[in-house]
Scaffold this active site. Structure first.
Site, PDB file in Angstrom:
ATOM      1  N   TYR A 198      56.158   5.425 -24.010  1.00 23.90           N
ATOM      2  CA  TYR A 198      54.942   4.624 -24.117  1.00 23.90           C
ATOM      3  C   TYR A 198      54.764   3.800 -22.841  1.00 23.90           C
ATOM      4  CZ  TYR A 198      54.856   5.773 -29.105  1.00 23.90           C
ATOM      5  OH  TYR A 198      54.809   6.438 -30.303  1.00 23.90           O
ATOM      6  N   ASN A 248      43.847   8.330 -31.166  1.00 24.18           N
ATOM      7  CA  ASN A 248      43.525   9.599 -30.510  1.00 24.18           C
ATOM      8  C   ASN A 248      42.713  10.478 -31.464  1.00 24.18           C
ATOM      9  OD1 ASN A 248      43.518  12.131 -29.302  1.00 24.18           O
ATOM     10  ND2 ASN A 248      45.747  12.333 -29.238  1.00 24.18           N
ATOM     11  N   CYS A 257      49.453  13.419 -27.958  1.00 23.48           N
ATOM     12  CA  CYS A 257      50.097  12.120 -28.167  1.00 23.48           C
ATOM     13  C   CYS A 257      51.478  12.279 -28.794  1.00 23.48           C
ATOM     14  CB  CYS A 257      49.208  11.183 -28.975  1.00 23.48           C
ATOM     15  SG  CYS A 257      48.661  11.830 -30.551  1.00 23.48           S
ATOM     16  N   HIS A 258      51.775  13.450 -29.350  1.00 23.86           N
ATOM     17  CA  HIS A 258      53.110  13.696 -29.907  1.00 23.86           C
ATOM     18  C   HIS A 258      54.173  13.740 -28.808  1.00 23.86           C
ATOM     19  CE1 HIS A 258      51.417  17.700 -29.031  1.00 23.86           C
ATOM     20  NE2 HIS A 258      52.667  18.057 -28.760  1.00 23.86           N
ATOM     21  N   GLU A 289      57.321  23.070 -29.202  1.00 24.25           N
ATOM     22  CA  GLU A 289      57.177  23.133 -27.760  1.00 24.25           C
ATOM     23  C   GLU A 289      58.507  23.333 -27.048  1.00 24.25           C
ATOM     24  OE1 GLU A 289      54.757  19.985 -26.188  1.00 24.25           O
ATOM     25  OE2 GLU A 289      53.103  20.453 -27.539  1.00 24.25           O
TER      26      GLU A 289
END
Length: 159
Positions: A94, A117, A125-126, A153
Site C-alpha cells: 500500500y 475500485n 487491487c488484489h 497469477e
C-alpha cells in the site's frame, strides 16, 4: 446501460457497461441493480470482456485490453492508475502505491481507494498487500478472493 451477471471462479460478478465503456465490476449486487432500466447491450464490448475474463481465469491472459471509464476523485484515479501498472503475478505494498500516486503518507487512503475500485480484477487491487506481506483487505469482500487471484497469477494450485 447494460447490466450482466457472470459466474466466475471467485463468485458472481456484476458487470455494468455504459455506452462503450466498462463502468463497474462488483462482487456484490449493486443496491440499484434491479432499478436499472433501459439497458442496451453493447454486445461487442461485453463479448470482449467475457473472453478476456475467461482467458484470465484460465491463466492465459495477463493484461486486459478494454476501454473503461471510472468515476472517482483525482487521488483515487491516481491510485487506480498505479495499481494498473503492477505487473501480473507481482505484489506491491500500500505504501508503494501511495508513493506512486504522489502521496507517500496516504497509505490508509490507498486502502480506501482500493476498496472503492469500481473494476477489480481489471484494475488489479488484489496485487496490493501490507508492507509486512499480509494480504490486507480486498474490495469490501472476503480476502479469499484476493488469495485466489494471487495464487492464479503465481501459477499455484487452486484446489
Amino acid at each position: 446501460m447494460l447490466k450482466q451477471k457472470l459466474t466466475s471462479p471467485v463468485g458472481t460478478l456484476f458487470i455494468c457497461i455504459q455506452a462503450e465503456f466498462i463502468t463497474n465490476i462488483s462482487y456484490d449486487e449493486p443496491a440499484n441493480w434491479e432499478l436499472m432500466t433501459g439497458e442496451r447491450m453493447e454486445q461487442i464490448l461485453y463479448e470482449r470482456l467475457i473472453k478476456q475474463l475467461e482467458a484470465y481465469f484460465e491463466g492465459e491472459l495477463e493484461v486486459f485490453v478494454l476501454p473503461f471509464s471510472l468515476a472517482g476523485t483525482p487521488f483515487q484515479k491516481r491510485v487506480w492508475q498505479a495499481l494498473s501498472e503492477i505487473p501480473y503475478g507481482e505484489v506491491v505494498s500500500y505504501k508503494d502505491i501511495a508513493i506512486a500516486a504522489g502521496s507517500p503518507k496516504a497509505v490508509q487512503a490507498v486502502g480506501q481507494a482500493n476498496r472503492a475500485n469500481p473494476i477489480p480484477i481489471i484494475i488489479p487491487c488484489h496485487r496490493c498487500v501490507k508492507s509486512n506481506g499480509d494480504l490486507g483487505g480486498y474490495n469490501g469482500t472476503d480476502v479469499d478472493k484476493k488469495q485466489y487471484l494471487l495464487a492464479l497469477e503465481k501459477g499455484l494450485s487452486l484446489i
